[in-house]
Design an enzyme around this catalytic site. Structure first.
Site, PDB file in Angstrom:
ATOM      1  N   GLU A 151       0.725  -1.159  -0.111  1.00 15.35           N
ATOM      2  CA  GLU A 151       0.196  -0.079   0.091  1.00 15.35           C
ATOM      3  C   GLU A 151       0.810   1.208  -0.091  1.00 15.35           C
ATOM      4  OE1 GLU A 151      -2.465   0.442   3.285  1.00 15.35           O
ATOM      5  OE2 GLU A 151      -3.589   2.061   2.454  1.00 15.35           O
ATOM      6  N   GLU A 244     -11.938   2.817   4.858  1.00 13.23           N
ATOM      7  CA  GLU A 244     -10.967   3.018   5.934  1.00 13.23           C
ATOM      8  C   GLU A 244     -10.835   4.661   6.131  1.00 13.23           C
ATOM      9  OE1 GLU A 244      -6.416   2.031   6.812  1.00 13.23           O
ATOM     10  OE2 GLU A 244      -6.586   2.984   4.923  1.00 13.23           O
TER      11      GLU A 244
HETATM   12 MN   LIG Z   1      -5.367   2.587   3.764  1.00 12.79          MN
END
Ligand SMILES: [Mn+2]
Length: 277
Positions: A151, A244
């Site tokens: 990520e 998120e």
């Molecule tokens: Mn994230």
């Protein structure tokens, strides 16, 4: 494409307490809003009653979309590129256990903060360390049918791998058990534009985190969600969009807000692109 949300399990709170009170209610609500997955952020994979967590999740008709690992870094300072080899070993031990948990639904394990910070090291040095650690996890990933998800995080949160291009370099040097996790909040800061970043990442996208430019739930900021969903479908992505965001005004409201914003958009493109549902 399916909706998911990140749920951070408590570190020090009695796990039984969390499971008893809050989590079932959240899972129930999410299922009602049309979510299909939940991504658990697990601080310590050895201290979680995973079988129980899995059963509970499945009881509400949900799947585990991914396992995230950031709290292992925040809580214990573990990274898979740590200069201290014993800490790196412990981080790898955690990663192997996360991989075993993620195998329940053949999902992915997130490599976010746990990849470590560059600090005064050269990029080549940390890259070499990261690649060798990832390769040490290759057999485990293949045996358990689990992906590692790199990520890119924005510059204010890490000094190593801030954008798609940098993450792709790691994928190229490891293998197809390594994929990208795109996060719209981070992309909004680091990429020239989100569309081009999605097209560049293409078939390498394994998972997506969704939040607005201001970290609020989708619909409360300026990200063009129709554009995001459309281009993800265009490159063949049909996995999870995992919320998120800041739980504002509340966690439950954030779930509702996300569902109301994204369900109609996903549905609109499904006829054209999504042949799996
Ligand atoms: Mn994230």
């Amino acid at each position: 494409m399916k909706l998911s949300f990140v749920y951070v399990l408590p570190v020090k709170t009695e796990f039984k307490y969390a499971i008893k009170d809050e989590l079932p209610e959240v899972l129930n609500l999410a299922a009602e809003f049309g979510f299909k997955g939940v991504e658990y952020n697990i601080p310590n994979p050895f201290e979680v009653d995973f079988e129980r967590l899995l059963r509970l999740t499945e009881d509400y008709g949900l799947r585990i979309s991914a396992i995230s690992t950031g709290s292992a870094y925040l809580e214990y300072g573990l990274t898979i590129t740590h200069p201290d080899f014993s800490i790196r070993e412990k981080a790898l031990k955690f990663m192997r256990k996360y991989i075993e948990h993620a195998s329940a639904h053949n999902s992915g394990v997130v490599v976010g903060l746990i990849r470590g910070r560059r600090n005064d090291r050269a990029v080549e040095e940390i890259a070499e360390s990261l690649i060798s650690s990832i390769k040490m996890l290759e057999d485990h990933c293949l045996n358990y049918n689990v992906f590692l998800l790199i990520e890119p995080l924005n510059r204010y949160e890490t000094d190593y791998i801030n954008n798609v291009e940098e993450a792709l370099r790691i994928v190229e040097q490891t293998g197809n058990y390594v994929k990208l996790l795109l996060d719209t909040f981070h992309m909004n800061i680091e990429e020239r534009n989100i569309r081009d970043a999605i097209l560049r990442a293409g078939r390498n996208i394994g998972h997506v985190h969704i939040a607005e430019n201001n970290r609020l739930p989708p619909g409360l900021g300026s990200i063009g969600w129709k554009n995001v969903v459309h281009h993800l479908y265009r490159v063949g992505f049909n996995g999870y969009l995992s919320l998120e965001a800041l739980p504002r005004p509340s966690f439950k409201e954030a779930l509702k807000q996300t569902a109301e914003t994204l369900n109609p958009i996903i549905k609109g493109f499904q006829v054209e692109y999504d042949h799996s549902s």
